[in-house]
Design a protein around this motif. Structure first.
Motif, PDB file in Angstrom:
ATOM      1  N   THR A  96       0.834  -1.194   0.000  1.00 35.64           N
ATOM      2  CA  THR A  96       0.000   0.000   0.000  1.00 35.64           C
ATOM      3  C   THR A  96       0.873   1.250   0.000  1.00 35.64           C
ATOM      4  O   THR A  96       1.885   1.319   0.691  1.00 35.64           O
TER       5      THR A  96
ATOM      6  N   THR B 265       2.402   4.656   0.968  1.00 39.02           N
ATOM      7  CA  THR B 265       2.708   5.314   2.248  1.00 39.02           C
ATOM      8  C   THR B 265       2.892   4.338   3.399  1.00 39.02           C
ATOM      9  O   THR B 265       3.109   4.772   4.534  1.00 39.02           O
ATOM     10  N   VAL B 266       2.812   3.032   3.165  1.00 40.53           N
ATOM     11  CA  VAL B 266       3.054   2.062   4.239  1.00 40.53           C
ATOM     12  C   VAL B 266       4.452   1.491   4.088  1.00 40.53           C
ATOM     13  O   VAL B 266       4.744   0.783   3.122  1.00 40.53           O
TER      14      VAL B 266
ATOM     15  N   THR C 143       5.431   1.937   9.636  1.00 38.43           N
ATOM     16  CA  THR C 143       3.976   2.072   9.643  1.00 38.43           C
ATOM     17  C   THR C 143       3.313   0.706   9.712  1.00 38.43           C
ATOM     18  O   THR C 143       2.307   0.520  10.411  1.00 38.43           O
TER      19      THR C 143
ATOM     20  N   LEU D 251       0.742  -0.444  12.628  1.00 37.51           N
ATOM     21  CA  LEU D 251      -0.626  -0.857  12.308  1.00 37.51           C
ATOM     22  C   LEU D 251      -0.936  -2.251  12.833  1.00 37.51           C
ATOM     23  O   LEU D 251      -2.011  -2.499  13.392  1.00 37.51           O
TER      24      LEU D 251
ATOM     25  N   LEU E 254      -7.269   2.126   7.129  1.00 39.82           N
ATOM     26  CA  LEU E 254      -6.339   3.026   6.444  1.00 39.82           C
ATOM     27  C   LEU E 254      -6.999   4.305   5.917  1.00 39.82           C
ATOM     28  O   LEU E 254      -6.477   5.407   6.147  1.00 39.82           O
TER      29      LEU E 254
ATOM     30  N   ALA F  21      -5.692   7.995   7.177  1.00 34.38           N
ATOM     31  CA  ALA F  21      -5.036   8.898   6.237  1.00 34.38           C
ATOM     32  C   ALA F  21      -5.797  10.214   6.127  1.00 34.38           C
ATOM     33  O   ALA F  21      -5.195  11.295   6.040  1.00 34.38           O
TER      34      ALA F  21
ATOM     35  N   PRO G 263      -4.339   6.885   0.165  1.00 40.63           N
ATOM     36  CA  PRO G 263      -3.324   5.966  -0.371  1.00 40.63           C
ATOM     37  C   PRO G 263      -3.980   4.815  -1.125  1.00 40.63           C
ATOM     38  O   PRO G 263      -5.042   4.317  -0.736  1.00 40.63           O
TER      39      PRO G 263
ATOM     40  N   LEU H 256       1.135   8.278  13.066  1.00 35.49           N
ATOM     41  CA  LEU H 256       0.650   7.248  12.155  1.00 35.49           C
ATOM     42  C   LEU H 256      -0.257   7.863  11.096  1.00 35.49           C
ATOM     43  O   LEU H 256      -0.155   7.545   9.897  1.00 35.49           O
ATOM     44  N   GLU H 257      -1.136   8.759  11.508  1.00 29.41           N
ATOM     45  CA  GLU H 257      -2.035   9.418  10.555  1.00 29.41           C
ATOM     46  C   GLU H 257      -1.250  10.240   9.537  1.00 29.41           C
ATOM     47  O   GLU H 257      -1.535  10.197   8.327  1.00 29.41           O
TER      48      GLU H 257
ATOM     49  N   ASP I 152       1.843   9.789   8.645  1.00 31.12           N
ATOM     50  CA  ASP I 152       2.598   8.851   7.813  1.00 31.12           C
ATOM     51  C   ASP I 152       1.723   8.309   6.688  1.00 31.12           C
ATOM     52  O   ASP I 152       2.111   8.288   5.515  1.00 31.12           O
ATOM     53  N   LEU I 153       0.524   7.873   7.031  1.00 27.64           N
ATOM     54  CA  LEU I 153      -0.375   7.310   6.029  1.00 27.64           C
ATOM     55  C   LEU I 153      -0.860   8.376   5.045  1.00 27.64           C
ATOM     56  O   LEU I 153      -1.236   8.058   3.917  1.00 27.64           O
TER      57      LEU I 153
END
Length: 377
Positions: free
Chosen positions: A25, A27-28, A32, A36, A50, A54, A63, A355-356, A358-359
């Protein structure tokens, strides 16, 4: 010197498919992915979450998540090529990669997994290597192999190819910058096939992926991570081999360098490493003596899957909390612990916001737990 692999769990076919969907995926990345899985307990649940995560991170577009048919097609391509996908925590996953900072969750493997049970030494160097450098790399690889070490390298021209050739009989691992079906350079295709028959070829990239310039540092990271130490035989001042040496040093591996003539630009990088404290290598015994204290005992096997994290007493982060974190971030990396102290937020709230981001494709993660914000251009 082969070590008996520790008993390890294995993914089901369904889990493997979902893991592959998640890591493919947009951005993973490894960090990350781990966050997750730890948070939601399974790749399937993480995939469902996801889009929402995001969007909270401010993504201008969501993503792209590959559907199951795409991933099934890649798994079929692997089977046609005689390869398989191995997850971290499974018995066939290379031991030393488990000790890396943020190891790839899944790698594609073609060849004999027994080679991963050997302690390994990485050997890298110039593509336009001298005859003396090629001879030295081949000799080091051959003699280290006789002492029970596997040799890891990147299948490049020159030193890499010599290191693989010198260790074909004892165990060698080639790391590709592209998919397993896209080895590079073309002149090493025959060598790649021979390594797959007698050793192992690995990649974290998708099948069908033609390597780009930016993919080679990722390959170098895995080459550095596979070994207890990394030997640089020849390298110019600005070269991928010096990137490998820096990465190996950051991972706590021993960096070795073979000295060369000050008049040869191919030795300027290795001589510079020696000035900076690398261990000098003029014969194989130099490597063996330095690695002897490190070469003992099996590597602990990490858990394959995590249970979802227990809910914390902290409330979910709000928009004002997200604003505080993004305001504190910039293009200069800062450690997550420093970010937590500065914002005064609960660690779980900060980790959720990161995390948000990053995604959403707005965060860059760095070695050692630092992060930075990707500024809009």
């Amino acid at each position: 010197m082969t070590r008996s692999p520790a008993v390890a769990p294995s993914l089901s076919d369904r889990q493997r498919l979902q893991w592959l969907r998640l890591i493919r995926t947009e951005t993973v990345g490894p960090a990350t992915f781990r966050e997750l899985i730890n948070r939601y307990g399974s790749a399937g649940t993480a995939i469902e979450m996801l889009p929402e995560l995001a969007a909270r991170g401010g993504a201008t577009r969501l993503p792209r998540i590959p559907d199951e048919r795409e991933v099934e097609a890649e798994m079929e391509a692997a089977r046609r090529n005689g390869a398989r996908f191995v997850a971290i925590g499974e018995a066939d996953y290379p031991q030393m990669l488990r000790r890396m900072d943020l190891p790839p969750p899944l790698i594609a493997v073609k060849g004999r997994s027994e080679v991963f049970g050997l302690p390994a030494v990485s050997i890298v160097g110039a593509r336009n290597a001298s005859l003396a450098g090629i001879r030295m790399a081949k000799q080091l690889a051959h003699e280290l192999g006789r002492e029970g070490y596997a040799i890891a390298s990147g299948l490049a021209r020159g030193i890499d190819a010599a290191a693989h050739a010198g260790s074909l009989d004892t165990g060698t691992i080639a790391v590709l910058a592209g998919g397993l079906d896209c080895p590079y350079p073309p002149e090493n295709h025959a060598l790649c096939r021979e390594i797959a028959e007698r050793g192992a070829v690995i990649s974290e990239m998708p099948f069908g992926w033609e390597p780009r310039a930016r993919d080679f540092p990722r390959r170098n990271r895995l080459v550095a991570g596979l070994g207890l130490g990394l030997v640089v035989v020849e390298a110019a001042k600005r070269s991928g081999s010096l990137i490998s040496a820096r990465l190996a040093n950051e991972m706590g591996r021993i960096v070795f360098a073979v000295p060369g003539s000050p008049l040869d630009p191919r030795a300027s990088g290795t001589n510079g490493l020696l000035k900076d404290g690398a261990t000098i290598v003029t014969e194989t015994r130099d490597v063996l003596e330095a690695l002897a204290p490190l070469n003992g005992g099996p590597t602990p096997v990490p858990p394959l899957l995590s249970e979802p994290e227990e809910p914390t007493s902290a409330p979910p982060p709000g928009d004002s909390d997200r604003g505080r974190v993004t305001e504190a971030l910039g293009p200069v990396p800062v450690h997550v612990d420093e970010l937590i102290r500065h914002t005064g937020l609960h660690p779980s709230q900060v980790m959720t916001i990161l995390l948000e981001l990053d995604l959403a494709g707005r965060l860059e993660r760095h070695v050692g737990g630092s992060v930075s914000l990707i500024l809009d251009t």
